[in-house]
Design a protein around this motif. Structure first.
Motif, short mmCIF file in Angstrom:
data_model
loop_
_atom_site.label_atom_id
_atom_site.label_comp_id
_atom_site.label_asym_id
_atom_site.label_seq_id
_atom_site.Cartn_x
_atom_site.Cartn_y
_atom_site.Cartn_z
N CYS A 22 0.63 -1.29 0.07
CA CYS A 22 0.15 0.08 -0.08
C CYS A 22 0.97 1.30 0.03
O CYS A 22 1.72 1.33 0.81
N ARG A 23 0.49 2.13 -0.88
CA ARG A 23 1.45 3.19 -1.21
C ARG A 23 1.12 4.38 0.11
O ARG A 23 0.05 4.18 0.66
N PRO A 24 1.98 5.26 0.30
CA PRO A 24 1.49 6.21 1.29
C PRO A 24 0.44 7.17 0.69
O PRO A 24 0.30 7.40 -0.49
N MET A 25 -0.30 8.12 1.45
CA MET A 25 -1.16 8.99 0.86
C MET A 25 -0.24 10.10 0.07
O MET A 25 1.03 10.55 0.53
N GLY A 107 -2.79 -3.74 -9.93
CA GLY A 107 -3.40 -2.66 -9.24
C GLY A 107 -4.12 -1.35 -9.79
O GLY A 107 -3.70 -1.28 -11.08
N GLN A 108 -4.90 -0.70 -9.11
CA GLN A 108 -5.53 0.42 -9.71
C GLN A 108 -4.22 1.39 -10.03
O GLN A 108 -3.31 1.48 -9.47
N THR A 109 -4.62 2.27 -10.98
CA THR A 109 -3.73 3.20 -11.31
C THR A 109 -3.40 4.16 -10.31
O THR A 109 -4.14 4.48 -9.68
N GLY A 110 -2.02 4.36 -10.42
CA GLY A 110 -1.48 5.48 -9.49
C GLY A 110 -1.32 4.79 -8.05
O GLY A 110 -1.08 5.61 -7.02
N THR A 111 -1.30 3.54 -7.90
CA THR A 111 -1.09 2.94 -6.55
C THR A 111 0.45 2.28 -6.50
O THR A 111 0.40 1.86 -5.46
N GLY A 112 1.16 2.42 -7.38
CA GLY A 112 2.62 2.06 -7.12
C GLY A 112 3.12 0.80 -7.93
O GLY A 112 4.13 0.42 -7.61
N LYS A 113 2.60 0.61 -9.04
CA LYS A 113 3.10 -0.80 -9.60
C LYS A 113 4.18 -0.38 -10.26
O LYS A 113 5.37 -1.02 -10.18
N MET A 219 -7.59 10.03 -14.18
CA MET A 219 -7.17 9.55 -12.93
C MET A 219 -5.78 9.91 -12.88
O MET A 219 -5.58 10.09 -11.58
N ASN A 220 -5.00 9.70 -13.66
CA ASN A 220 -3.62 9.67 -13.33
C ASN A 220 -2.72 10.06 -14.50
O ASN A 220 -2.89 9.45 -15.66
N GLU A 221 -2.43 11.43 -14.47
CA GLU A 221 -1.66 12.10 -15.74
C GLU A 221 -0.66 10.94 -16.28
O GLU A 221 -0.64 10.76 -17.57
N HIS A 222 0.11 10.28 -15.59
CA HIS A 222 1.16 9.56 -16.22
C HIS A 222 0.98 8.13 -16.07
O HIS A 222 1.62 7.49 -16.42
N SER A 223 -0.53 7.87 -16.00
CA SER A 223 -0.83 6.54 -15.89
C SER A 223 -0.64 5.48 -17.10
O SER A 223 -0.82 6.17 -18.29
N ALA A 258 -1.35 -2.68 -16.85
CA ALA A 258 -1.84 -1.45 -16.74
C ALA A 258 -2.75 -1.24 -15.60
O ALA A 258 -3.07 -2.34 -14.84
N GLY A 259 -3.14 -0.26 -15.23
CA GLY A 259 -4.19 0.18 -14.14
C GLY A 259 -5.53 -0.82 -14.10
O GLY A 259 -6.15 -0.95 -15.46
N SER A 260 -5.89 -1.29 -12.87
CA SER A 260 -7.07 -1.99 -13.17
C SER A 260 -8.47 -1.44 -12.63
O SER A 260 -9.35 -1.77 -12.44
N1 LIG Z 1 5.30 2.89 -1.99
C1 LIG Z 1 5.46 4.12 -2.54
N2 LIG Z 1 6.27 5.05 -1.90
C2 LIG Z 1 6.22 6.16 -2.29
N3 LIG Z 1 5.83 6.50 -3.25
C3 LIG Z 1 5.03 5.82 -3.90
C4 LIG Z 1 4.80 4.43 -3.61
N4 LIG Z 1 3.93 3.89 -4.58
C5 LIG Z 1 3.96 4.64 -5.40
N5 LIG Z 1 4.07 6.05 -5.21
C6 LIG Z 1 4.03 7.19 -5.89
O1 LIG Z 1 2.71 7.33 -6.38
C7 LIG Z 1 2.82 7.66 -7.68
C8 LIG Z 1 2.27 6.76 -8.44
O2 LIG Z 1 2.50 5.55 -8.71
P1 LIG Z 1 3.06 4.68 -10.05
O3 LIG Z 1 3.11 5.59 -11.27
O4 LIG Z 1 4.08 3.65 -9.82
O5 LIG Z 1 1.53 4.10 -10.10
P2 LIG Z 1 1.13 2.92 -11.01
O6 LIG Z 1 0.31 2.07 -10.19
O7 LIG Z 1 2.29 2.49 -11.92
O8 LIG Z 1 0.23 3.76 -11.96
P3 LIG Z 1 -0.09 3.47 -13.65
O9 LIG Z 1 -1.28 2.32 -13.68
O10 LIG Z 1 -0.70 4.52 -14.30
O11 LIG Z 1 1.22 2.91 -14.18
C9 LIG Z 1 4.30 8.08 -8.07
O12 LIG Z 1 4.55 9.38 -7.79
C10 LIG Z 1 4.98 7.24 -7.07
O13 LIG Z 1 6.31 7.82 -6.86
#
Ligand SMILES: Nc1ncnc2c1ncn2[C@@H]1O[C@H](COP(=O)(O)OP(=O)(O)OP(=O)(O)O)[C@@H](O)[C@H]1O
Length: 757
Positions: A22-25, A107-113, A219-223, A258-260
Motif C-alpha cells: 500500500c503506497r503512502p497518501m 492494481g489500480q492506476t496510481g497505486t505504485g505498480k 485518473m492519473n496524468e502519467h498512468s 496497466a491500471g485495473s
Molecule cells: N510505495 C511508495 N512509496 C512512495 N511513493 C509511491 C509508492 N508507490 C507509489 N508511489 C508514488 O505514487 C505515484 C503513482 O505511482 P505509480 O506511477 O507507480 O503508479 P502505477 O500504479 O504504476 O500507475 P499506472 O497504472 O498509471 O502505471 C508516483 O508518484 C509514485 O512515486
C-alpha cells in the motif's frame, strides 16, 4: 485451452505467492483531508480495509470491514529494498538456478505498480524490482566461478491487444504469438539483446521505456495504459562429471500491468475508451484465468487475451510466480482497493509446477559454444594442413616436428614468415639481371598473387578470431572479473544484507507464530472462562433444582405416609365392616326368621340420591308389623317355626319371636345400672361355633372407637319411628354389642352394602 502438460506436470506443486503493498497518501490526498481506510499488520501479514466513515453512516450493510492474509504485506513505510530482499530475491535466485519466474504488479492506476517494478533508477535506494534484479543477476554471476552464463533481455508491450517490440527499430511493427509444442507460447521475431553487465541491460531497459506508450487520463496524468513485460533469460553451462556441458535456462518475466480501475471511473471516451476496454479485456481475462485455475476448471481461457497467453506458463504452469497487488490507502479508493484485495486473495490458490529447465534444444548458450568450437576448429583446420606440409618439408630437411596441435599465433607467424619470404623473393627478382622484363613481370605478378592470398587468409583469420572473441565475450564467467565487478567489501556487505534479510524473515515468522500462539491462548482462555461461567451457572441451577427436588420428595413422602395411614385406616375400617357384616349375617341368619328375612330383603333398596340403603315403606296388607300376641304366663306362644326349636333354654323366650317384627318393650328402669356385657355362654358358644375359622372378627363392639361409632350412626332412615329412636338410644348406650351393632348397621347403607357382598 487445455492446461500445459509438458514440463509443468513434472514439477512439484507450489502456490503463487501473493504480496500486497500500500503506497503512502499522496500530498493531494493529504491536502484534501482524505481518510485512511487501510490498516496493515506486517508481522501477521494481515491487511484490513474498512468502509469510509461517511459511507458507513449513510448505508451500513454490515460488511463494513474486511481482513485478508497474504504471503507478505507492505505498508506505506516499506522500502524498495524490503520488497526486493524479502520477496523478489528468492525468485531471482531460482531463475539463476534455471527455473522460470514471473513477478507481476497488479492494481489500480496510481497505486505504485511502476514504482514497485521500476522505481527511481537515479537513486539506488529507490530502485524497483527490475533494476535491482539486474544488479542481483550480474552479482550472482560474478560470484559463480564454475559456470558460464549468457544473459539476454527483451522488452515488449501489449497495447490495445497488439504486441510491440519495445527494442525494435521499427516501432510500427506488430508481433505475433506462436505456440511451440514443447516450450509453449513465445513471441515471434522478438528482439533479444545479450547483455554482459548491468550497464548494458539498463541501457536495454531505458531504450524500451522511451518507446513505451503512455497517455493521460482523468485518473492519473502519467498512468500507464499498456502492459509492459521485461524478459530476462539467464542461461548457464556447467561441465559435468561426464565431461559434457550441461545447460540450464531460467526465464524471468517482470510485468508492470496497466491500471485495473473500472471504466466508469476513468471517464475515458473515444480512443481512450477502446484502450481502456482492451486493457480491461486482458485484465478481466486474467481474472477469469485465475478463477478457472482456482476452481479447477478443465478449460482455462488463456487464449482469450494476449496477456494471458503470454503469462500462461506463469499461471498454473512451469514457473515460480509472485503477484504484487498495489493499493492506495485513501477512502475514495475503497471499492477499487477491496476489488484488488479480493482478486489477489483468489490468486493465492493458484498452483504452479516449477522445475529446472535442463538442456533445452534451443539454448542460445549451446549455439554459441558450438559456433565458437566450429570457428576454432576452422582456424585450426587450415593450420593443420600447413603444419603437415611443413612437417614433410622439415623432414626432408632432416627436422622432426611431432607437435600436431597448432597455436594460432604460430599460424600468424607462419603467414608473416611467408609474407617476408615473398617480399625477399620480390626484392631478388627485382635485382636479377639475367632475366628479361616479361619474365620478371610474370614472376612479380605470381608473387603478388601469393601475397594477396596470404593477406586474405590473414584477414579471414582475424575475422574469425574477432567473432570468436565477440562470442566468448558474451559468455560471462564468474570469478574472472570479480575485482572489476565488486570489491570484497561490497561482497561482505551484500552477504550481510542477505543474512539480515533472512534473519528478518525468520524474525517475522517467529513473531507471526508467537502472535498466532497468543491469539490461540486468548481464544482458549476466553473459551475456558466461558466454560467456567457456564459450569458455575449450571451448578447454581443444579443446587436450586436439587433443593426443589428435596422439597418435592419431602412432600411425596408426606403424601405417601398420609396415603399409607389413610389406607391402613381404610383397611382397618374395612376389616371392621367385614367383621360387623359377618356378625350381622350371623344375627340375620340365626335370629331373623327366613320369611322375615326375605321380606326384609324385598324392602331393601338403594337410595341413589342419598347414596345409602333404605327400607321401603311397609305395605299394609303384607308387611305390617304383626302385633305381638298377648303373652301367656311364663311362656310365649310360638308363632314361627323357629320358635319351636328349644335347644337353648335360656334364650327360648327370644327364639320364639321374630325380633325384627316385634315392637319393642320399653323396659322400665326398674333394675340396677348396666354393668357391662354378659353374653350368654350358649350364645357365645353358638357364635364361636359359627365364627370358626374367622379369626379376625372382633366380637366386642366396644373396640370400635367412639368417633367411628358416631360416624356410623350418621344416617338413620326416615321411616324409623320414635320407638326406633328410643330403641336406638337405648341400645347405643348399652354395652351389648349384638343389639347396638344390629341396629346401627342394619340402618346404615354401608353395612348393608358390606352384607350384600
Ligand atoms: N510505495 C511508495 N512509496 C512512495 N511513493 C509511491 C509508492 N508507490 C507509489 N508511489 C508514488 O505514487 C505515484 C503513482 O505511482 P505509480 O506511477 O507507480 O503508479 P502505477 O500504479 O504504476 O500507475 P499506472 O497504472 O498509471 O502505471 C508516483 O508518484 C509514485 O512515486
Amino acid at each position: 485451452m487445455p492446461r500445459p502438460t509438458t514440463a509443468a506436470s513434472k514439477g512439484k506443486d507450489e502456490s503463487v505467492r501473493v504480496v500486497v503493498r500500500c503506497r503512502p497518501m499522496s500530498e493531494k490526498e493529504q491536502e484534501s483531508g482524505c481518510e485512511r481506510v487501510v490498516n496493515i499488520d506486517g508481522q501477521r501479514r494481515q491487511i484490513s480495509i474498512r468502509k469510509p466513515t461517511s459511507e458507513i453512516s449513510q448505508r451500513s450493510t454490515g460488511d463494513d470491514g474486511h481482513t485478508f492474509f497474504f504471503d507478505a504485506v507492505y505498508d506505506w513505510n516499506s522500502k524498495q529494498t524490503d520488497v526486493y530482499e524479502q520477496t523478489a530475491r528468492p525468485l531471482v535466485d531460482s531463475v539463476i538456478e534455471g527455473f522460470n519466474g514471473t513477478i507481476f504488479a497488479y492494481g489500480q492506476t496510481g497505486t505504485g505498480k511502476t514504482f514497485t517494478m521500476e522505481g527511481v533508477r537515479s537513486q539506488v535506494e529507490l530502485r524497483g524490482i527490475i533494476p535491482s534484479s539486474f544488479a542481483h543477476i550480474f552479482d550472482a554471476i560474478a560470484h559463480t566461478t564454475s559456470r558460464q552464463f549468457l544473459v539476454r533481455a527483451s522488452y515488449l508491450e501489449i497495447y490495445n491487444e497488439s504486441i510491440r517490440d519495445l527494442l525494435s527499430k521499427d516501432q510500427n511493427k506488430r508481433l505475433q504469438l506462436q505456440e511451440h509444442p514443447k516450450e509453449g507460447v513465445h513471441v515471434h521475431d522478438l528482439s533479444s539483446f545479450i547483455t554482459k553487465n548491468m550497464q548494458e541491460i539498463e541501457h536495454v531497459m531505458n531504450t524500451g521505456n522511451l518507446n513505451r506508450s503512455t497517455g493521460a487520463t482523468n485518473m492519473n496524468e502519467h498512468s500507464s495504459r499498456s502492459h509492459a513485460i521485461f524478459m530476462i533469460t539467464v542461461e548457464s553451462s556447467e561441465t559435468g562429471a561426464d565431461g559434457q556441458a550441461h545447460i540450464r535456462v531460467g526465464k524471468l518475466n517482470l510485468v508492470d500491468l496497466a491500471g485495473s480501475e473500472r471504466q466508469a471511473k476513468t471517464g475515458s471516451t473515444g480512443d481512450r475508451f477502446k484502450e481502456a476496454t482492451n486493457i480491461n479485456l486482458s485484465l478481466s481475462v486474467l481474472g477469469n484465468v485465475i478463477s478457472a485455475l482456482v476452481d479447477g476448471n478443465s478449460h482455462v481461457p488463456y487464449r482469450d487475451s494476449k496477456l494471458t497467453r503470454l503469462l500462461q506458463n506463469s499461471l498454473g504452469g512451469n514457473s515460480k510466480t509472485i503477484m504484487i497487488a498495489t493499493l492506495g490507502p485513501a477512502d475514495y479508493n475503497y471499492d477499487e482497493s477491496l476489488t484488488t484485495l479480493r482478486y489477489a486473495n483468489r490468486a493465492k490458490n493458484i498452483k504452479n509446477q516449477p522445475r529446472i529447465n535442463e538442456d533445452p534444444k534451443d539454448a542460445l548458450l549451446r549455439k554459441f559454444q558450438e559456433e565458437i568450437a566450429r570457428l576454432k576448429e576452422h582456424l585450426e583446420g587450415k593450420g593443420k594442413g600447413r603444419r603437415k606440409s611443413r612437417r614433410r618439408g622439415n623432414q626432408d630437411e632432416g627436422e622432426n616436428n611431432e607437435n600436431e596441435e597448432g597455436d594460432p599465433n604460430d599460424e600468424e607467424l607462419y603467414l608473416k614468415e611467408q609474407q617476408d619470404k615473398l617480399n625477399e623473393e620480390k626484392r631478388s627478382i627485382l635485382h636479377k639481371r639475367n632475366i628479361n622484363e616479361t619474365e620478371r613481370e610474370q614472376m612479380l605478378q605470381e608473387l603478388e598473387q601469393q601475397k594477396q592470398a596470404i593477406e586474405r587468409e590473414q584477414e579471414a583469420r582475424r575475422e574469425m578470431q574477432h567473432k570468436i572473441q565477440q562470442m566468448e565475450s558474451k559468455l560471462i564467467t564468474g570469478g574472472k572479473d570479480i575485482v572489476t565487478h565488486t570489491s570484497e567489501q561490497e561482497e561482505t556487505l551484500r552477504q550481510k544484507r542477505r543474512l539480515i534479510a533472512e534473519a528478518e524473515r525468520r524474525h517475522r515468522e517467529v513473531q507471526q507464530r508467537l502472535a498466532e500462539g497468543e491469539e490461540e491462548r486468548q481464544t482458549i482462555n476466553q473459551k475456558y472462562t466461558n466454560i467456567k461461567e457456564e459450569v458455575e451457572d449450571k451448578r447454581a441451577k443444579r443446587d436450586k433444582l436439587s433443593k426443589h427436588l428435596k422439597k418435592i420428595e419431602a412432600k411425596r413422602t408426606e403424601i405417601v405416609e398420609h396415603q399409607q395411614s389413610a389406607r391402613e385406616e381404610l383397611e382397618a375400617e374395612q376389616r371392621e365392616i367385614q367383621k360387623q357384616t359377618k356378625l350381622l349375617q350371623l344375627i340375620i341368619e340365626n335370629f331373623i326368621p327366613k320369611d322375615e328375612r326375605e321380606r326384609l330383603y324385598k324392602r331393601i333398596q338403594f337410595d341413589d340420591q342419598h347414596n345409602q340403603w333404605t327400607l321401603k315403606e311397609l305395605s299394609k296388607e303384607t308387611d305390617q308389623m304383626v302385633h305381638r300376641p298377648v303373652s301367656a304366663r311364663h311362656t310365649r306362644r310360638p308363632f314361627t317355626t323357629n320358635s319351636h326349636v328349644e335347644s337353648i333354654p335360656e334364650i327360648a323366650h327370644f327364639r320364639s319371636e321374630n325380633i325384627m317384627l316385634l315392637q319393642l318393650d320399653h323396659p322400665m328402669r326398674t333394675t340396677r345400672d348396666y354393668e357391662g356385657p354378659v353374653v350368654a355362654p350358649a350364645i357365645q358358644a353358638a357364635i364361636e361355633n359359627a365364627m370358626k375359622g374367622e379369626e379376625n372378627i372382633e366380637l366386642d363392639a366396644n373396640n370400635i372407637p367412639v368417633e367411628k361409632r358416631k360416624k356410623k350412626k350418621k344416617k338413620i332412615p326416615d321411616n324409623r319411628n320414635d320407638d326406633d329412636d328410643d330403641m336406638y338410644s337405648k341400645y347405643a348406650s348399652s354395652n351389648t354389642s349384638v343389639s347396638r351393632l344390629g341396629f346401627n348397621d342394619v340402618y346404615s347403607g354401608r353395612s348393608l352394602n358390606g352384607a350384600r357382598r
